[in-house]
Motif scaffolding. Structure first.
Motif, PDB file in Angstrom:
ATOM      1  N   TYR A 149       3.608  13.199  -5.158  1.00  0.00           N
ATOM      2  CA  TYR A 149       4.820  12.453  -4.816  1.00  0.00           C
ATOM      3  C   TYR A 149       5.705  12.240  -6.042  1.00  0.00           C
ATOM      4  O   TYR A 149       6.931  12.344  -5.957  1.00  0.00           O
ATOM      5  CB  TYR A 149       4.450  11.108  -4.186  1.00  0.00           C
ATOM      6  CG  TYR A 149       3.690  11.228  -2.893  1.00  0.00           C
ATOM      7  CD1 TYR A 149       4.070  12.153  -1.929  1.00  0.00           C
ATOM      8  CD2 TYR A 149       2.592  10.417  -2.627  1.00  0.00           C
ATOM      9  CE1 TYR A 149       3.375  12.268  -0.737  1.00  0.00           C
ATOM     10  CE2 TYR A 149       1.892  10.524  -1.435  1.00  0.00           C
ATOM     11  CZ  TYR A 149       2.286  11.459  -0.497  1.00  0.00           C
ATOM     12  OH  TYR A 149       1.599  11.569   0.688  1.00  0.00           O
ATOM     13  N   LEU A 150       5.079  11.952  -7.169  1.00  0.00           N
ATOM     14  CA  LEU A 150       5.848  11.777  -8.395  1.00  0.00           C
ATOM     15  C   LEU A 150       6.506  13.081  -8.819  1.00  0.00           C
ATOM     16  O   LEU A 150       7.612  13.091  -9.361  1.00  0.00           O
ATOM     17  CB  LEU A 150       4.941  11.253  -9.515  1.00  0.00           C
ATOM     18  CG  LEU A 150       4.345   9.850  -9.294  1.00  0.00           C
ATOM     19  CD1 LEU A 150       3.410   9.495 -10.438  1.00  0.00           C
ATOM     20  CD2 LEU A 150       5.451   8.818  -9.170  1.00  0.00           C
ATOM     21  N   PHE A 166       3.060   5.917  -6.008  1.00  0.00           N
ATOM     22  CA  PHE A 166       2.932   5.942  -7.465  1.00  0.00           C
ATOM     23  C   PHE A 166       1.553   6.385  -7.945  1.00  0.00           C
ATOM     24  O   PHE A 166       1.388   6.667  -9.136  1.00  0.00           O
ATOM     25  CB  PHE A 166       3.255   4.555  -8.037  1.00  0.00           C
ATOM     26  CG  PHE A 166       4.706   4.199  -7.961  1.00  0.00           C
ATOM     27  CD1 PHE A 166       5.636   4.800  -8.802  1.00  0.00           C
ATOM     28  CD2 PHE A 166       5.149   3.267  -7.030  1.00  0.00           C
ATOM     29  CE1 PHE A 166       6.980   4.471  -8.727  1.00  0.00           C
ATOM     30  CE2 PHE A 166       6.494   2.931  -6.954  1.00  0.00           C
ATOM     31  CZ  PHE A 166       7.412   3.537  -7.805  1.00  0.00           C
ATOM     32  N   SER A 167       0.590   6.451  -7.049  1.00  0.00           N
ATOM     33  CA  SER A 167      -0.768   6.822  -7.453  1.00  0.00           C
ATOM     34  C   SER A 167      -1.085   8.294  -7.215  1.00  0.00           C
ATOM     35  O   SER A 167      -2.143   8.760  -7.652  1.00  0.00           O
ATOM     36  CB  SER A 167      -1.792   5.957  -6.716  1.00  0.00           C
ATOM     37  OG  SER A 167      -1.713   6.157  -5.310  1.00  0.00           O
ATOM     38  N   ARG A 168      -0.189   9.009  -6.553  1.00  0.00           N
ATOM     39  CA  ARG A 168      -0.451  10.427  -6.264  1.00  0.00           C
ATOM     40  C   ARG A 168       0.558  11.307  -7.000  1.00  0.00           C
ATOM     41  O   ARG A 168       1.771  11.186  -6.787  1.00  0.00           O
ATOM     42  CB  ARG A 168      -0.382  10.684  -4.756  1.00  0.00           C
ATOM     43  CG  ARG A 168      -1.411   9.877  -3.974  1.00  0.00           C
ATOM     44  CD  ARG A 168      -1.503  10.307  -2.534  1.00  0.00           C
ATOM     45  NE  ARG A 168      -2.455   9.503  -1.786  1.00  0.00           N
ATOM     46  CZ  ARG A 168      -2.760   9.696  -0.510  1.00  0.00           C
ATOM     47  NH1 ARG A 168      -2.180  10.684   0.161  1.00  0.00           N
ATOM     48  NH2 ARG A 168      -3.634   8.920   0.090  1.00  0.00           N
ATOM     49  N   PRO A 169       0.066  12.208  -7.842  1.00  0.00           N
ATOM     50  CA  PRO A 169       0.963  13.051  -8.649  1.00  0.00           C
ATOM     51  C   PRO A 169       1.928  13.903  -7.832  1.00  0.00           C
ATOM     52  O   PRO A 169       3.034  14.189  -8.280  1.00  0.00           O
ATOM     53  CB  PRO A 169      -0.008  13.928  -9.457  1.00  0.00           C
ATOM     54  CG  PRO A 169      -1.286  13.148  -9.487  1.00  0.00           C
ATOM     55  CD  PRO A 169      -1.345  12.429  -8.179  1.00  0.00           C
ATOM     56  N   ASP A 198       2.022   1.821  -3.488  1.00  0.00           N
ATOM     57  CA  ASP A 198       0.875   2.235  -4.299  1.00  0.00           C
ATOM     58  C   ASP A 198       0.512   3.691  -4.015  1.00  0.00           C
ATOM     59  O   ASP A 198       0.145   4.437  -4.935  1.00  0.00           O
ATOM     60  CB  ASP A 198      -0.319   1.324  -4.003  1.00  0.00           C
ATOM     61  CG  ASP A 198      -1.535   1.706  -4.821  1.00  0.00           C
ATOM     62  OD1 ASP A 198      -1.495   1.532  -6.056  1.00  0.00           O
ATOM     63  OD2 ASP A 198      -2.518   2.181  -4.219  1.00  0.00           O
ATOM     64  N   ARG A 199       0.614   4.089  -2.759  1.00  0.00           N
ATOM     65  CA  ARG A 199       0.337   5.486  -2.394  1.00  0.00           C
ATOM     66  C   ARG A 199       1.287   6.429  -3.102  1.00  0.00           C
ATOM     67  O   ARG A 199       0.871   7.486  -3.589  1.00  0.00           O
ATOM     68  CB  ARG A 199       0.462   5.645  -0.874  1.00  0.00           C
ATOM     69  CG  ARG A 199       0.345   7.067  -0.381  1.00  0.00           C
ATOM     70  CD  ARG A 199       0.599   7.123   1.121  1.00  0.00           C
ATOM     71  NE  ARG A 199       0.634   8.497   1.602  1.00  0.00           N
ATOM     72  CZ  ARG A 199       0.939   8.841   2.858  1.00  0.00           C
ATOM     73  NH1 ARG A 199       1.210   7.889   3.755  1.00  0.00           N
ATOM     74  NH2 ARG A 199       0.960  10.114   3.222  1.00  0.00           N
ATOM     75  N   ALA A 237       0.819  -1.214   0.000  1.00  0.00           N
ATOM     76  CA  ALA A 237       0.000   0.000   0.000  1.00  0.00           C
ATOM     77  C   ALA A 237       0.850   1.260   0.000  1.00  0.00           C
ATOM     78  O   ALA A 237       0.488   2.272  -0.618  1.00  0.00           O
ATOM     79  CB  ALA A 237      -0.930  -0.004   1.216  1.00  0.00           C
TER      80      ALA A 237
END
Length: 277
Positions: free
Chosen positions: A52-53, A47-50, A44-45, A41
């Motif tokens: 952080y990227l 890579f799923s939130r812009p 996933d948190r 999780a």
């Protein structure tokens, strides 16, 4: 092949690496995977939130830019030191190494004094009549670049210098005798042989920049948050699982990127030892 007795001499170093690197990394990995239970999780948190990227991409860009600026400035400095008489080189190297003996925190606070609204630069500009008021130099991306380059530049100079001293000067003289100009001899002989130090220095500074958090926190703005700052914030909130995931992502991506850089640039590098052989 190494004999059994020779292998035993490597045991203390292997145990030290295991205790200081492998075990802590294993604990961090365990925190990322098993906190609070077995799950991906935290990854996933990320890579799923812009947001952080975006921070991750900013970390890569800042690290690459800082390493490149250090290369552009540090390589000529190392070349200048190598070109000096041997008796003068220790003094020049001493001047390069002096900043490394100071704490990074102290040097960062010094830049806050220099770049502040009432700092040395703003005071000098207003005294000279070049500005009507103080410029915004602090809490900017430029301030982050300046501070990080000043902190890491000596590493580039020393790395390039160590390789340049191994280059046989007779190779350059031979090129000149064969009719090459000074610039052509440097470009076709000295530069390829010294690229090993340049790439190594770039790689080391890139690694160190990826983990920086003090400089962006003190002299950077809201847009200058790096992955190291995020890890510190998560640790401060006792969010060990997500902090561990960020640390693993930072470690793995750094290793992969450096491997790609070494793989691509290795084709253009000639070792001084190979040239002498």
């Amino acid at each position: 092949m190494m004999r059994f007795g020779e292998r035993l001499t490597l045991l203390p170093a292997a145990l030290l690496v295991l205790a200081m690197f492998a075990v802590p990394v294993a604990f961090v990995f365990a925190e990322a995977i098993f906190t609070p239970g077995f799950s991906l999780a935290h990854f996933d948190r990320f890579f799923s939130r812009p947001v952080y990227l975006s921070v991750y991409l900013n970390t890569l860009v800042v690290s690459a830019v800082v390493a490149s600026i250090c290369l552009v400035i540090g390589y000529p400095m190392a070349l200048f030191i190598v070109s000096q008489p041997p008796a003068r080189r220790p003094l020049l190297l001493f001047l390069v190494l002096v900043p490394l003996w100071m704490s990074i925190l102290v040097r960062t606070y010094a830049w806050m004094v220099v770049l502040g609204r009432e700092g040395i630069i703003n005071g000098a500009l207003q005294w000279a009549g070049l500005t009507d008021g103080p410029l915004t130099l602090m809490f900017t991306t430029g301030a982050v670049f300046v501070a990080m380059v000043q902190i890491l530049l000596p590493i580039m100079v020393i790395t390039c210098y160590s390789i340049m001293t191994e280059i046989d000067p007779t190779l350059v003289r031979a090129a000149r005798i064969c009719g090459a100009s000074g610039l052509a001899a440097f470009r076709k002989v000295f530069l390829p042989l010294s690229m090993e130090g340049a790439i190594t220095g770039w790689s080391v500074i890139f690694i160190l920049s990826m983990g920086f958090f003090i400089v962006p926190a003190l002299v950077g703005g809201r847009r200058d948050v790096l992955l190291g700052n995020m890890i510190v914030n998560q640790v401060g909130q006792a969010n060990w699982g997500f902090a561990g995931a960020l640390a693993i992502i930072l470690l793995v991506s750094t290793i992969v990127l450096l491997g790609l850089v070494r793989l691509v640039m290795g084709r253009f590098v000639y070792s001084p030892r190979e040239a002498q052989a």
